[in-house]
Design a protein around this motif. Structure first.
Motif, mmCIF file in Angstrom:
data_model
loop_
_atom_site.group_PDB
_atom_site.id
_atom_site.type_symbol
_atom_site.label_atom_id
_atom_site.label_comp_id
_atom_site.label_asym_id
_atom_site.label_seq_id
_atom_site.Cartn_x
_atom_site.Cartn_y
_atom_site.Cartn_z
ATOM 1 N N SER A 137 0.830 -1.200 0.000
ATOM 2 C CA SER A 137 0.000 0.000 0.000
ATOM 3 C C SER A 137 0.868 1.255 0.000
ATOM 4 N N ASN A 138 1.897 1.271 0.846
ATOM 5 C CA ASN A 138 2.765 2.440 0.925
ATOM 6 C C ASN A 138 3.532 2.659 -0.368
ATOM 7 N N LEU A 139 4.013 1.572 -0.958
ATOM 8 C CA LEU A 139 4.746 1.679 -2.218
ATOM 9 C C LEU A 139 3.821 2.141 -3.339
ATOM 10 N N ALA A 140 2.632 1.537 -3.420
ATOM 11 C CA ALA A 140 1.672 1.920 -4.460
ATOM 12 C C ALA A 140 1.215 3.363 -4.289
ATOM 13 N N GLY A 141 1.153 3.818 -3.047
ATOM 14 C CA GLY A 141 0.704 5.172 -2.777
ATOM 15 C C GLY A 141 1.575 6.243 -3.395
ATOM 16 N N ILE A 142 2.860 5.960 -3.569
ATOM 17 C CA ILE A 142 3.764 6.927 -4.188
ATOM 18 C C ILE A 142 3.314 7.235 -5.615
ATOM 19 N N PHE A 143 2.686 6.246 -6.265
ATOM 20 C CA PHE A 143 2.207 6.432 -7.634
ATOM 21 C C PHE A 143 0.718 6.785 -7.665
ATOM 22 N N ILE A 144 -0.087 6.017 -6.885
ATOM 23 C CA ILE A 144 -1.536 6.139 -6.982
ATOM 24 C C ILE A 144 -2.044 7.446 -6.380
ATOM 25 N N THR A 145 -1.523 7.834 -5.218
ATOM 26 C CA THR A 145 -2.009 9.059 -4.572
ATOM 27 C C THR A 145 -1.824 10.304 -5.442
ATOM 28 N N PRO A 146 -0.645 10.524 -6.054
ATOM 29 C CA PRO A 146 -0.520 11.690 -6.946
ATOM 30 C C PRO A 146 -1.472 11.641 -8.132
ATOM 31 N N LEU A 147 -1.698 10.435 -8.677
ATOM 32 C CA LEU A 147 -2.620 10.313 -9.811
ATOM 33 C C LEU A 147 -4.052 10.641 -9.390
ATOM 34 N N LEU A 148 -4.475 10.112 -8.240
ATOM 35 C CA LEU A 148 -5.827 10.400 -7.749
ATOM 36 C C LEU A 148 -5.962 11.873 -7.370
ATOM 37 N N THR A 149 -4.891 12.436 -6.821
ATOM 38 C CA THR A 149 -4.912 13.865 -6.470
ATOM 39 C C THR A 149 -5.068 14.725 -7.714
ATOM 40 N N ALA A 150 -4.347 14.367 -8.766
ATOM 41 C CA ALA A 150 -4.471 15.104 -10.034
ATOM 42 C C ALA A 150 -5.857 14.935 -10.635
ATOM 43 N N LEU A 151 -6.442 13.753 -10.483
ATOM 44 C CA LEU A 151 -7.756 13.469 -11.056
ATOM 45 C C LEU A 151 -8.876 14.203 -10.324
ATOM 46 N N PHE A 152 -8.828 14.185 -8.984
ATOM 47 C CA PHE A 152 -9.948 14.691 -8.188
ATOM 48 C C PHE A 152 -9.736 16.086 -7.594
ATOM 49 N N ILE A 153 -8.471 16.553 -7.516
ATOM 50 C CA ILE A 153 -8.228 17.823 -6.819
ATOM 51 C C ILE A 153 -7.511 18.832 -7.706
ATOM 52 N N THR A 154 -6.203 18.643 -7.899
ATOM 53 C CA THR A 154 -5.410 19.663 -8.594
ATOM 54 C C THR A 154 -5.753 19.757 -10.069
ATOM 55 N N GLY A 155 -6.106 18.632 -10.680
ATOM 56 C CA GLY A 155 -6.429 18.651 -12.102
ATOM 57 C C GLY A 155 -7.660 19.475 -12.408
ATOM 58 N N SER A 167 8.360 16.210 -9.704
ATOM 59 C CA SER A 167 8.735 16.435 -8.299
ATOM 60 C C SER A 167 8.683 15.139 -7.502
ATOM 61 N N ILE A 168 7.611 14.354 -7.713
ATOM 62 C CA ILE A 168 7.489 13.072 -7.016
ATOM 63 C C ILE A 168 8.660 12.155 -7.369
ATOM 64 N N ALA A 169 8.984 12.098 -8.665
ATOM 65 C CA ALA A 169 10.061 11.222 -9.121
ATOM 66 C C ALA A 169 11.405 11.617 -8.514
ATOM 67 N N VAL A 170 11.694 12.914 -8.519
ATOM 68 C CA VAL A 170 13.005 13.383 -8.053
ATOM 69 C C VAL A 170 13.106 13.364 -6.533
ATOM 70 N N GLN A 171 12.061 13.848 -5.859
ATOM 71 C CA GLN A 171 12.143 14.049 -4.420
ATOM 72 C C GLN A 171 11.760 12.821 -3.602
ATOM 73 N N LEU A 172 10.889 11.954 -4.152
ATOM 74 C CA LEU A 172 10.403 10.818 -3.389
ATOM 75 C C LEU A 172 10.819 9.472 -3.970
ATOM 76 N N LEU A 173 10.532 9.265 -5.262
ATOM 77 C CA LEU A 173 10.738 7.942 -5.856
ATOM 78 C C LEU A 173 12.213 7.583 -5.971
ATOM 79 N N LEU A 174 13.036 8.511 -6.460
ATOM 80 C CA LEU A 174 14.466 8.212 -6.611
ATOM 81 C C LEU A 174 15.135 7.893 -5.274
ATOM 82 N N PRO A 175 14.909 8.699 -4.219
ATOM 83 C CA PRO A 175 15.487 8.314 -2.921
ATOM 84 C C PRO A 175 14.970 6.966 -2.422
ATOM 85 N N PHE A 176 13.671 6.696 -2.651
ATOM 86 C CA PHE A 176 13.101 5.418 -2.225
ATOM 87 C C PHE A 176 13.793 4.253 -2.928
ATOM 88 N N LEU A 177 13.921 4.355 -4.250
ATOM 89 C CA LEU A 177 14.573 3.286 -5.017
ATOM 90 C C LEU A 177 16.038 3.145 -4.639
#
Length: 330
Positions: A137-155, A167-177
């Protein structure tokens, strides 16, 4: 003091978070200092996700991955049922828009890891499956939460933009990987220094909360949010948790899950991660908006801990009574 906190199921960390809110209200970072604190918060977020990656055990995931039906049900509860409820709550007339956004964002977040596993263990549930479900869930959230946020809020308000993805890729995903790829070499160090690194984890979030609320205070947060609205957030958080937990119990029985797996669904499917939510909010929303967005998350975080602590102890007591009588609990 510790006995008092334990008695009322208060998380000491929540008191520190409240302290950061008070500090940001009285002394928000401004001018040059604001830039320094913002940069430190960005570095703290990167370090936080690096440590998340380093702590993710492939062995534990493989051990629990066989229960795929359970994991899909937990994921559906986290990323489908919760967002639907969030959209319903946001549509209620009279809710201040920024707080409605915060409640919706809360419902888009992944589950917690540590507390979900801990409560599952206390209640006598399937710990290996809980490790797998919470980690996924936590791993999927890095991808799913931004997509849902763009779909329902910021988009809806800003139009689709690739900036948050970058920003997600550079600041969160790359350090995680990076942390996960380096795990074979640093896993022992992370395990030995678990307590110390836990302070780094939590310190990073405290810093993000301070910067977020500081910017929101300067933008007039406390002139926009009333005590009645704060009370409403608490009531809605409790209602959301009650509905999801009730649904989790019903779904678990309908799908024929064992008692141990129903406990996993209950605790992993009903929780929302502050450790992931606060950094994601800092990346996905303008600085002045982040404070209001994470306010519902802070309320929900404490409520879920209190409720789950009570339920886990009741499950444990039921298990103990059944063991004494020589029968298996339903």
């Amino acid at each position: 003091m510790k006995r008092l906190l334990d008695r009322f199921y208060l998380d000491p960390y929540l008191l520190l978070l409240i302290g950061m809110v008070v500090l940001a209200t009285v002394l928000p970072a401004q001018g040059v200092w604001a830039g320094v604190v913002d940069r430190a918060a960005d570095l703290g977020i990167a370090l936080l996700f690096f440590l998340h990656g380093a702590k993710l055990s492939r062995e534990a995931i493989v051990a629990g991955a066989k229960a795929w039906k359970l994991h899909l049900t937990v994921a559906a509860t986290t990323f489908v049922l919760f967002p639907v409820l969030g959209l319903i709550v946001q549509a209620i007339p009279g809710i201040e828009p920024s707080l409605g956004t915060g409640i919706l964002f809360l419902t888009l977040l992944p589950s917690t890891v540590q507390s979900s596993i801990a409560f599952t263990a206390i209640a006598g549930g399937n710990v290996a499956a809980a490790v797998c479900s919470a980690s996924f869930s936590n791993l999927a959230g890095i991808f799913i939460t931004p997509l849902l946020t763009a779909l329902f809020i910021t988009g809806k308000s800003q139009g689709f933009s690739t900036d948050p993805i970058v920003s997600i890729a550079v600041q969160l995903l790359l350090p995680f990987l990076a942390g996960h790829l380096l795990r074979p070499w640093i896993a022992d160090f992370v395990t030995r220094r678990k307590a110390m690194l836990g302070y780094v984890d939590r310190g990073s979030i405290l810093l993000v909360v301070y910067t977020a609320f500081g910017a929101a205070v300067l933008d007039g947060l406390w002139q926009k949010v009333t005590l009645q609205e704060l009370a409403l957030i608490a009531v809605l958080s409790l209602a959301l948790l009650a509905v999801v937990m009730g649904a989790a119990v019903a779904i678990g029985k309908a799908l024929g899950f064992s008692r141990e797996d129903r406990i996993v669904l209950l605790f992993c499917g009903s929780k929302k991660s502050m450790a992931t939510g606060v950094p994601l909010a800092g990346v996905l929303f303008p600085a002045a908006q982040v404070g209001a967005v994470i306010l519902p998350l802070m309320f929900f975080h404490q409520i879920q801990l209190m409720v789950c602590a009570v339920l886990a102890r009741r499950f444990a007591a039921t298990t103990g009574e059944a063991a004494e009588q020589g029968t298996a609990p339903a």
